[in-house]
Structures are given as structure tokens and as C-alpha cells.
Design an enzyme around this catalytic site. Structure first.
Site, short mmCIF file in Angstrom:
data_model
loop_
_atom_site.label_atom_id
_atom_site.label_comp_id
_atom_site.label_asym_id
_atom_site.label_seq_id
_atom_site.Cartn_x
_atom_site.Cartn_y
_atom_site.Cartn_z
N HIS A 1 -8.43 11.49 -1.60
CA HIS A 1 -7.88 10.23 -2.12
C HIS A 1 -7.57 10.40 -3.60
CE1 HIS A 1 -7.56 6.01 -3.23
NE2 HIS A 1 -7.60 5.68 -1.96
N ARG B 1 -0.71 9.68 0.02
CA ARG B 1 -1.89 10.14 -0.70
C ARG B 1 -1.89 11.63 -0.96
NH1 ARG B 1 -6.51 6.39 2.18
NH2 ARG B 1 -5.92 4.50 1.06
N GLU C 1 -6.91 2.01 -3.29
CA GLU C 1 -5.47 2.06 -3.47
C GLU C 1 -4.91 0.68 -3.80
OE1 GLU C 1 -3.53 4.94 -0.99
OE2 GLU C 1 -2.10 3.44 -0.34
N PHE D 1 0.85 -1.18 0.00
CA PHE D 1 0.00 0.00 0.00
C PHE D 1 0.89 1.24 0.00
CE2 PHE D 1 -4.64 0.71 1.06
CZ PHE D 1 -5.08 -0.32 0.29
N HIS E 1 -12.07 12.05 1.10
CA HIS E 1 -12.12 10.65 1.48
C HIS E 1 -12.12 10.40 2.98
CE1 HIS E 1 -11.44 6.39 1.21
NE2 HIS E 1 -10.27 6.45 1.79
N GLN F 1 -8.35 14.37 4.11
CA GLN F 1 -7.64 13.63 3.06
C GLN F 1 -8.43 13.57 1.75
OE1 GLN F 1 -6.78 9.14 3.37
NE2 GLN F 1 -4.77 10.11 3.35
N ARG G 1 -3.10 10.41 6.45
CA ARG G 1 -3.20 9.00 6.85
C ARG G 1 -2.66 8.09 5.76
NH1 ARG G 1 -7.02 4.81 5.77
NH2 ARG G 1 -8.46 6.21 4.72
N LEU H 1 -15.04 5.53 -4.73
CA LEU H 1 -13.60 5.26 -4.61
C LEU H 1 -13.16 4.07 -5.45
CD1 LEU H 1 -11.00 5.87 -2.75
CD2 LEU H 1 -11.69 3.80 -1.60
C1 LIG Z 1 -14.58 3.94 0.20
C2 LIG Z 1 -13.66 3.81 1.37
C3 LIG Z 1 -12.63 2.88 1.38
C4 LIG Z 1 -11.78 2.76 2.47
N1 LIG Z 1 -10.78 1.84 2.43
C5 LIG Z 1 -9.97 1.68 3.50
C6 LIG Z 1 -8.94 0.69 3.51
O1 LIG Z 1 -8.77 -0.06 2.56
N2 LIG Z 1 -8.18 0.57 4.61
C7 LIG Z 1 -8.35 1.36 5.70
O2 LIG Z 1 -7.63 1.20 6.67
N3 LIG Z 1 -9.34 2.30 5.73
C8 LIG Z 1 -10.14 2.49 4.66
N4 LIG Z 1 -11.13 3.44 4.68
C9 LIG Z 1 -11.39 4.19 5.92
C10 LIG Z 1 -12.15 3.32 6.91
O3 LIG Z 1 -13.03 2.47 6.25
C11 LIG Z 1 -12.96 4.11 7.90
O4 LIG Z 1 -12.23 5.18 8.38
C12 LIG Z 1 -13.37 3.26 9.08
O5 LIG Z 1 -13.98 2.08 8.64
C13 LIG Z 1 -14.27 3.98 10.02
O6 LIG Z 1 -14.79 3.07 10.94
P1 LIG Z 1 -15.56 3.56 12.22
O7 LIG Z 1 -15.85 2.35 13.02
O8 LIG Z 1 -14.83 4.66 12.86
O9 LIG Z 1 -16.91 4.20 11.66
P2 LIG Z 1 -18.10 3.64 10.74
O10 LIG Z 1 -17.83 2.30 10.21
O11 LIG Z 1 -18.40 4.73 9.79
O12 LIG Z 1 -19.29 3.49 11.76
C14 LIG Z 1 -19.96 4.58 12.29
C15 LIG Z 1 -21.11 4.07 13.13
O13 LIG Z 1 -21.65 5.12 13.90
C16 LIG Z 1 -23.06 5.09 13.84
N5 LIG Z 1 -23.56 6.46 14.04
C17 LIG Z 1 -23.11 7.59 13.47
N6 LIG Z 1 -23.83 8.65 13.90
C18 LIG Z 1 -24.75 8.17 14.77
C19 LIG Z 1 -25.80 8.76 15.54
N7 LIG Z 1 -26.05 10.07 15.51
N8 LIG Z 1 -26.56 7.96 16.31
C20 LIG Z 1 -26.33 6.62 16.35
N9 LIG Z 1 -25.37 6.02 15.64
C21 LIG Z 1 -24.58 6.78 14.87
C22 LIG Z 1 -23.36 4.51 12.49
O14 LIG Z 1 -24.63 3.91 12.48
C23 LIG Z 1 -22.25 3.48 12.34
O15 LIG Z 1 -22.64 2.27 12.91
C24 LIG Z 1 -11.97 3.59 3.58
C25 LIG Z 1 -13.01 4.53 3.59
C26 LIG Z 1 -13.83 4.67 2.49
C27 LIG Z 1 -14.86 5.74 2.47
#
Ligand SMILES: Cc1cc2nc3c(=O)[nH]c(=O)nc-3n(C[C@H](O)[C@H](O)[C@H](O)COP(=O)(O)OP(=O)(O)OC[C@H]3O[C@@H](n4cnc5c(N)ncnc54)[C@H](O)[C@@H]3O)c2cc1C
Ligand code: FES
Lengths: 319, 571
Positions: free
Chosen positions: B233, B277, B246, B117, B341, B231, B384, B243
Site C-alpha cells: 500500500h 496502488r 487511501e 478511490f 498490505h 500488495q 487489487r 495504514l
Molecule cells: C488497515 C487496512 C485497511 C483496509 N481498508 C480497506 C478498505 O478501505 N476497503 C477495502 O475494500 N478493503 C480494505 N482492507 C482489506 C480488507 O479489510 C480485508 O481484506 C478484509 O476485511 C478481510 O476480511 P475477511 O473476512 O476475509 O477476514 P478477516 O476480517 O481478517 O477475518 C478473519 C477471521 O478468521 C478467523 N480466523 C483466522 N484464523 C483462524 C483459525 N486458525 N481458527 C479460527 N479462526 C480463525 C479470525 O478470528 C477472524 O474472525 C484493508 C485492510 C487493512 C489491513
């Protein structure tokens, strides 16, 4: 292009709630998805339209709905594939689950069934300090079934669930397969025993609907067939389902053509006389319409039965 | 009387960070519940395609290398003590995930295999084909089911509440299906509510990524940090901004301009397409600005990888390219451009997820924890590295969960006035009472998104950002009067969107405030009016506090440096 979306709406808070269709005419690009259309309606024509959607990229599983009669992900269905210039796309909530509002269905029954199959890895021993060792080919094929996003589309269009809501259903069975086929899981036999029960893996009628509609290529029915095969190989106690398959093969090997009354009798078995009695009305009706085929000693083998027998022998030698 | 629920630890969010935290807290013996506005497997973590980083020592990798590359990737703004924790604990967390059931791709020896990566010299990204996030998310959900933890799914959190001692002691939320409010009391609250992508238009993020947690914490008095670090992307599709992972470049795809040049040769001769990135996005934007573009895009070329690699390792991405761009990666290069992103900044936490400082060097909010994209430990600093975010969610989700459970053991059940629920209930009622007129939440969101994408993107300067600040100000006023047609209580998605928009406007405001404050170029924050990194004045974090008069109050915190002195950053 000019498109009309004909949407089935339902508002439970109305005085006497009843579903109705509402049409929206809007301009969309052919490459737009049905979800783009719905979002555009919500943003520019009618912000009261209720639907679930999130990722827009066929990965979160939120936007399952019926489009022109078949369940699909709205974000993955191109306007162009669903209609022609000037004509109408019909959008309805998914089937086989209660509707909450507009295109939003109650997924609770769906998740109950997923829970039923104990969807978590049950390894034999405490894990090693490093990862489990497993040849790549025993694991990589699982990615096909792991790509299931639990959108409910297969469940919506399952023809068995339409008549029997107790059927565990294609999504849960595909999920069960994911564990049965995982070399790290040690609960295979118990899992198969549970799936062997009524409403389990033998209730699928192989209509292929789930394979057709699945947006992720999971092929739930293929997984169900794989489960059945493994069940028979592991000889979990025979049930009507597995006996049906065995007797079917037996009869063909014997006569080259199906002996239907015998198939029923041997599948249920005489110890299951209650279910056999239940078949009597069907038998009488068939008899009246002169559709009772000859059975037992009256059922004659087809010409060329030797060749069929040879095929069976060869198949048994090299499975 | 509204319903009241009581738990030791309450987790807001069921993405990877939230579920990992809940599991850890449960394993420490706490009573735990999860609140989430969508079903857990609908969370945005499922969008992560590429993979998750870890330096596994039994494979000859060194955690120090992973840590250094993360520090360098962050343009030296990442806190090195936190980065050390991340890199050291990564291996155990990957193995734990494998034990839970994640089907990571394997090598010929039957062990876990890796891919390369960006920003890293070694292949240390573990992956599940190209749906790593989804595979992990579903497995964590399985673990939550096995543990039988209560999940309040499709519940929307509207605010956090404090007890008599001013400690965060629960949340107020309503069930989207019924509109019914409830008070959730807890000894510790963990916000794991994900990113804020929808503040921008377009964005790679899902429609639910609306920065709710950041705004909730900010309104409650906890500081946000590094908010200016957004960020872009390098490979997103035109239009909706979806997206292309990568992983494509990790497998060896090229970036070409309209003249067919592999232009990264000029910007990052060693790392080429796999530079950080921020570096690649800036290079692309320059190519585009200088006219070597194809309709505002450059090309990502995968053809030389061959059909087998594309089908085995990039299947989902190719599927996506076919569905959303009508292009088969094996046949044709695909037009892409930089797109919003990820938010490096977020709710300031320490390395155990606490949103307050046990050494009292900065002011925070007792009882509140945060993890995942909504939090800022700060690991990612100015930029990141790909595949470090999934790692962030599991390592710091776990740590926050464990710490919250321990913290809860020291406390009695909190005392909170149930009347607090009325405040949020009244807000919802007042939104429902507003007449719907010409102005709509969709219009306000679009104006916000486009403004942010114009003035707070890859290149930034003072005047543009000041304009953006004014626009957001005006939009905040409009938000106070905007109405929706649906006046019902059952699944009122318009209502949910209105509340989310309120959260997003807070986030936009803090991004702008941070970016206007930081008068230098570092990581993703590149200012055409301050071209250089300025370690003398700006090797420090910007903290943003909510203030009575509306505009954020600014404070600073030094960057924690352990063993890597800032150097010039070349790739
Ligand atoms: C297209 C894409 C590809 C990516 N690829 C990679 C990768 O290959 N490798 C990598 O390391 N990272 C990657 N990332 C980044 C990574 O996926 C995210 O940063 C990470 O998954 C975020 O996880 P999280 O648990 O913090 O939040 P999320 O998975 O976004 O979960 C948020 C949670 O909070 C809840 N929530 C939010 N607001 C409220 C509210 N007001 N009330 C109740 N519940 C609420 C939602 O329901 C959800 O369950 C990518 C991101 C994107 C957009
Ligand atoms: S919006 Fe996520 S699957 Fe369609």
C-alpha cells in the site's frame, strides 16, 4: 527510555492460584505504546505473559486493561503519557469482570449485556427496494456512537457496576442509544420501556468515569442522558428514575432549594410504601446527627424565588 | 473421548466474509456454526477505513465501468467472469447492508453518498466516515446475534478433516480458554480466515492475520493461486507499518518528494495520486531509492483539504496520525512509504466459493469452500483496487454461504474417525514438551518477516528470492524444535503463536515459489530481471499444491477473459 512495567499476573493453573505483581525493566522509546512494551516483554523477556491484542491501532478493541489505575487501550497509551524516565507503569486486567489469566478477562458478562438490549436494527416495514431515505444530518451524528469498538474500558471503570453487577452498563446503553436515535428503527418505544426498568438507564449515577476513559470519544454517559430525555419525552410509564428528575425540577421551581425528604417521598410515591419504609433507618440516623432538613410546609423558599420561577417559564417556552 | 459437534455448514472466521457466509447459509435453511480465534468484532475487517465499491445503476454508474477498471487494475490477471459477478451484484449487496443497519454516509438528498478511490475514474466508493469496515463488521455481528447462530469464539482451528470419500467434512479445533480439543463435523466447510500480513514485517495487518486458512487448505490438498501477488500500500507509517487509508488521497491529498514535487505527474499524469496502488507504490519506492526521500519516506500532504473535510471525513485517520505519528494532518504533511498490505492470492475457488472445479479443469478439495481475503476467485489478479476487498467479502461470502448450504442438502452426515483429533492433540502436546531455549518464535517470525520484506516487496529479482527461499527453509527446520515457556492449557498465547507461525511459514514458501516461477512483471509482481509484462507466456495463473517433499508443486490455469482484451496499462 528506561521503563519498568509492573504487571499484575495470574495463572489459574498454578497450585493455589493467586494474583501477584511482576516487574519488567526494559528500554522503550517515549513514542512507544504500552502495548509495544508488553509485546517487547513477550518477545524478549517472558513469552508466558498472556494478553489479548491484535490491530495495534485502537480499532479492534482487544487490548483494554488498567494502566496506572484507569482502564485504557494499551495500544493507544503512550509510554510518555503514562510515566517519566525511570519510573514505573502499573498494568492490571480490567475491572468489573472476572480475570482468566494475566491481563485477559472474561468478556462473557459484557456480551450478555450487549445481547440484552437486542442490538440489531428493527425497521417498521419490509425495506424499500433502494436504500432507506434519511436526511444526512439524522444519520451522520450516529457515527459518533458507532465508533464504539466494544473494548470494555467503560465497563471496567463504571462505578455503578462496581457495586451492582446487574446494571446493564455504559457500553450496552450507548449501543441502545445507537438504535433509539436511528430514524430507521421502529422499536424505539419498546426499547425505552425495557431500558426504563431497574438496572437500566436510570441506574447511572453520572460519575463521568466512562466519558473520561472511553478511547473512542463515544461518551457513553452523554448517550445515557440522551436516552433518559427521550424516555421522558416519549412518556414511557414513569419510574423512580424519571420521577426523580421531574420531582427534582418541580421542587426547585417551587422553592428554589431542594427539599430532600420530599424528593424521596414523591420519587418513590406512597404506593411504594415498602421502599419508603426502607428509608426510615436513614432518616433516623440523619435525625440523630441533626441532619434532617426542614421539609414540606417547613421548607421555605429562597429569596429571589420569583426570578427562579421566571427562568423556568422561559425555559419551558424555548426548550 | 473428545467432544464432537455436527452442523451442515461450518464457517471458520467471523470477519466480514465469514459472517456474511454464515448468514447466507442460515437463510438457505442450513444449520450453521461459526468458529473464530478472536471475538467476531475483533476480526481484522474492522481495520478497513476507506470504503466499499459499487456501481449503482440508479445513480448513473455502470457495472461495466467498475468491472473494466477492476480488470485493468488487476493488470489483466483477474478472471473476468468473476469480476463481472462482483460488479453486477455489488449494488444489491450495498443496499442489503444498508437495510441491515450500516449507517453509510449520505448526500444532500438523503441517499447514500460516495467518495473517489484509486484506479477508478468515478466516485463509487460507499463509506461510513473512515471506519467503514468496523461499521459493517458490527452490523453483521448484530445480524448473527439476531439469528442466534452458535459462535465458537476464541476457538483455534488446527486442521481440516476428510471423510471416507476424501471429502472435506469438518475441522479440528481447540478452545483457547481451556485448551480442550473438539471435532467439528460438517457437510461443508467454509474457510473465511482472512489474510497473511504478518508473514511480512512490517505490515498494515493486525497480529492475527497469519494466513491460517491458506495453509490449512494447502495442507489438505487444495491449491493456492496468485500467491506471488502481494500488495504494497502506498501510504503506511514508518515503524510498525500502520495504514493511512487511501481515503486521504480519495479526498484529494497530494504525494510530495523531498523537493516538494508532486512526483506522480511523472508516473501517472492522468490519475496522479489515484493511480493503481502498485503504480503509486513503485513510484514512491523509486523516489526513495533515487534519494528524493525524507528518512526513507515521501510525504502525504492533506493541508489544502482544510479542517472541515479532515474532521468530517478523515477524523479517524487524523486521530491515528496524531496518536501514532504525532502529526495533525491539517497542520503538517505526514511521512509515509509503501508497506505490505494485502494478499491478492489465496485458496483457489470458483465463483461460488467452491475449492474444487465442477468441470474438473483443475484439481481441488471436495466439500471445502473459501471466501474473503483467504480466497482467490481471482478478482484482484495482479493488483487489487482499493475498496474492492470489502466488496469481495460480502459478495463472495454470500455466494459461498448459499452454495455451501445447497451443497450440504445433497449429503448425509459425514463419517469421520474421531481418532483424527489425536493427531493435532499430539502436535500440541509435543510443542508443550519442547524445552524453551535461546531460539524463540518471535525471532523466527521476525527473520521471516524481514526476509520477505527485503526480497519479495515492490521490486524483486531472482537471486534475492532464492536467498529468501533458503532462509524460509532453514526457519521451517527451526520451527520444528522451538519451544515456549508456558506449558499450561489455559489461554496459552505462546502456543497459539507457535501454530500460527507454522501456517505463516507455509504461506511464505508459496509466495516465494509463485514469485520465482512468474518470469515477467505484472501488477504488484515487478521483477527487475524481467521488466515487462509478457502476455504471450504469462497471461495465466500459477497454482501451488502441497507436495510430499515439501516444496510446492506448480500448475497453471488460463486467465478467463470475457470482454476486455489485454491492453497496455497507463494511468
Ligand atoms: C488497515 C487496512 C485497511 C483496509 N481498508 C480497506 C478498505 O478501505 N476497503 C477495502 O475494500 N478493503 C480494505 N482492507 C482489506 C480488507 O479489510 C480485508 O481484506 C478484509 O476485511 C478481510 O476480511 P475477511 O473476512 O476475509 O477476514 P478477516 O476480517 O481478517 O477475518 C478473519 C477471521 O478468521 C478467523 N480466523 C483466522 N484464523 C483462524 C483459525 N486458525 N481458527 C479460527 N479462526 C480463525 C479470525 O478470528 C477472524 O474472525 C484493508 C485492510 C487493512 C489491513
Ligand atoms: S490492539 Fe486493537 S485496540 Fe489495541
Amino acid at each position: 527510555m528506561n521503563t519498568t512495567l509492573r504487571i499484575r499476573r495470574f495463572n489459574p493453573e498454578q497450585k493455589s492460584p493467586a494474583p501477584f505483581f511482576q516487574e519488567y525493566e526494559l528500554e522503550l522509546a517515549p513514542s512507544d505504546s504500552v502495548l509495544d512494551g508488553l509485546i517487547k516483554i513477550r518477545e524478549t523477556l517472558d513469552d508466558s505473559l498472556a494478553l489479548r491484542c491484535s490491530c495495534r491501532g485502537a480499532i479492534c478493541g482487544s487490548c483494554g486493561m488498567r494502566i496506572n489505575g484507569h482502564a485504557a487501550l494499551a495500544c493507544k497509551t503512550k509510554i510518555l503519557s503514562a510515566t517519566q524516565e525511570g519510573s514505573t507503569i502499573q498494568v492490571e486486567p480490567m475491572n468489573n469482570m472476572p480475570v482468566i489469566k494475566d491481563l485477559i478477562t472474561d468478556m462473557a458478562p459484557f456480551w450478555d449485556k450487549i445481547r440484552q438490549i437486542q442490538p440489531w436494527l428493527q425497521p417498521a416495514a419490509p425495506p424499500p427496494t433502494a436504500e432507506h431515505l434519511a436526511p444526512a444530518e439524522t444519520m451522520s451524528h450516529l457515527s459518533g456512537v458507532m465508533s464504539c469498538i466494544m473494548c470494555g474500558v467503560c465497563v471496567s471503570d463504571c462505578t455503578v457496576l462496581e457495586v451492582d453487577s446487574t446494571f446493564v452498563g455504559p457500553a450496552a446503553l450507548a449501543k441502545a442509544y445507537r438504535f433509539v436515535a436511528d430514524p430507521r428503527d421502529a422499536a424505539t418505544t419498546q426499547r425505552l420501556q425495557v431500558l426504563n426498568q431497574p438496572s437500566g438507564m436510570w441506574d447511572c449515577t453520572r460519575c463521568m468515569e466512562c466519558i473520561q476513559v472511553c478511547p473512542k470519544g463515544v461518551g457513553p454517559m452523554d448517550r445515557i442522558m440522551a436516552l433518559r430525555e427521550q424516555g421522558m419525552n416519549e412518556s414511557v410509564p414513569s419510574t423512580c428514575g424519571s420521577r426523580h428528575a421531574e420531582v427534582f425540577a418541580d421542587l426547585i421551581e417551587d422553592k428554589g432549594i431542594l427539599d430532600e425528604p420530599m424528593l424521596a417521598i414523591r420519587t418513590f410515591g406512597f404506593q411504594n410504601w415498602r421502599r419508603l419504609l426502607g428509608l426510615i433507618p436513614v432518616a433516623i440516623q440523619s435525625f440523630r446527627h441533626q441532619r434532617i432538613p426542614p421539609s414540606g410546609p417547613f421548607h421555605r423558599a429562597v429569596p429571589g424565588i420569583d426570578q427562579i420561577k421566571r427562568l423556568f417559564t422561559r425555559m419551558r417556552k424555548q426548550p | 473421548m473428545s467432544t464432537v459437534h455436527t452442523y451442515d455448514v461450518l464457517v471458520v472466521g467471523a470477519g466480514l466474509a465469514g459472517m456474511r457466509a454464515a448468514l447466507a447459509a442460515y437463510q438457505q435453511g442450513a444449520t450453521v456454526a461459526i468458529l473464530t480465534k478472536v471475538h467476531p468484532v475483533r476480526s481484522h475487517s474492522n481495520a478497513a477505513q476507506g470504503g466499499i465499491n459499487a456501481a449503482l445503476t440508479d445513480r448513473g454508474d455502470k457495472w461495466e465501468d467498475h468491472a473494466f477498471e477492476t480488470v485493468k487494475g488487476s493488470d489483466y490477471l483477474g478472471d473476468q467472469d468473476a469480476i463481472e459477478v462482483l460488479a453486477k451484484e455489488a449494488g444489491d449487496d450495498i443496499i442489503a447492508l444498508e437495510h441491515m443497519g450500516v449507517i453509510f454516509n449520505r448526500n444532500e438528498e438523503g441517499r447514500l453518498g460516495t467518495r473517489r478511490f484509486g484506479g477508478q475514474k468515478r466516485a463509487r466508493t460507499f463509506f461510513v466516515s473512515d471506519f467503514t469496515g468496523q461499521a459493517m463488521l458490527h452490523v453483521l455481528f448484530e445480524q448473527i446475534l439476531q439469528a442466534k447462530l452458535p459462535i465458537y469464539e476464541e476457538w483455534f482451528v488446527t486442521s481440516t478433516v476428510k471423510d471416507d470419500h476424501g471429502r472435506c467434512a469438518g475441522v479440528i479445533a481447540f478452545e483457547i480458554r481451556t485448551g480442550n480439543f473438539a471435532l467439528f463435523k460438517a457437510k461443508a466447510v467454509i474457510l473465511a480466515s482472512g489474510g497473511l500480513g504478518r508473514v511480512y514485517e512490517p505490515s498494515t495487518n493486525a497480529l492475527i492475520c497469519t494466513g491460517d486458512g491458506m495453509s490449512l487448505a494447502y495442507r489438505a490438498g487444495a491449491p493456492l493461486m496468485d500467491m506471488e501477488m502481494v500488495q504494497y500500500h502506498p501510504t503506511t507509517l514508518k515503524g510498525k507499518g500502520l495504514l493511512i487509508s487511501e481515503a486521504a488521497r480519495g479526498e484529494g491529498a497530494y504525494l510530495l518528494n523531498s523537493e516538494g514535487d508532486r512526483f506522480m505527474e511523472r508516473y501517472a499524469p492522468n490519475m496522479m495520486e489515484l493511480a493503481s496502488r502498485d503504480v503509486v507504490s513503485r513510484a514512491e519506492q523509486l523516489e526513495i531509492n533515487e534519494g528524493r526521500d525524507i528518512n526513507g519516506c515521501v510525504l502525504l500532504d492533506c493541508r489544502h483539504l482544510g479542517k472541515t473535510v479532515i474532521n468530517d471525513r478523515l477524523r479517524q485517520i487524523n486521530e491515528e496520525a496524531k496518536t501514532f505519528a504525532n502529526i495533525d494532518l491539517a497542520e503538517e504533511p505526514i511521512p509515509i512509504r509503501p508497506g505490505m498490505h494485502y494478499q491478492m492470492g489465496g485458496i483457489k475457488t470458483d465463483i461460488d466459493g467452491r475449492c474444487w472445479d465442477i468441470n474438473k479443469e483443475w484439481k481441488g478439495l471436495l466439500g471445502l469452500f473459501a471466501a474473503g481475503e483467504t480466497a482467490c476467485v481471482s478478482l484482484h489478479g495482479g493488483n487489487r483496487l482499493g475498496a474492492n476487498s470489502l466488496l469481495d467479502t460480502v459478495v463472495f461470502g454470500r455466494r459461498a454461504g448459499a452454495c455451501a448450504a445447497e451443497y450440504a442438502k445433497t449429503l448425509n452426515d459425514p463419517k469421520i474417525s474421531e481418532a483424527l483429533v489425536d493427531v493435532d492433540h499430539d502436535l500440541v502436546s509435543s510443542i508443550l514438551r519442547r524445552p524453551s531455549h535461546d531460539d524463540t518464535i518471535a525471532r523466527i517470525r521476525l527473520e521471516m518477516g524481514q526476509t520477505m520484506n527485503r526480497h519479495l516487496s515492490v521490486f524483486r529479482e531472482e537471486e534475492g528470492m532464492r536467498t529468501a527461499r533458503q532462509v524460509i527453509h532453514a526457519l521451517k527446520d527451526r520451527w520444528l524444535t522451538v519451544g515456549i515457556t508456558d506449558k499450561g492449557h489455559v489461554f496459552n498465547t505462546g502456543l497459539v503463536n507457535t501454530l500460527e507461525l507454522g501456517f505463516m511459514l507455509d504461506c511464505a514458501e508459496t509466495i516465494i515459489a509463485g514469485a520465482l516461477t512468474r518470469q515477467e512483471s505484472r501488477g504488484a509482481h515487478f521483477r527487475t530481471d524481467y521488466l515487462n509484462r509478457d502476455d504471450e507466456d504469462w497471461l495465466r495463473h500459477i497454482l501451488l499444491y502441497h507436495s510430499a517433499n515439501g516444496s510446492p508443486e506448480i500448475d497453471y490455469l488460463p486467465v478467463r477473459i470475457t470482454q476486455w482484451k489485454p491492453q497496455t496499462r497507463v494511468y
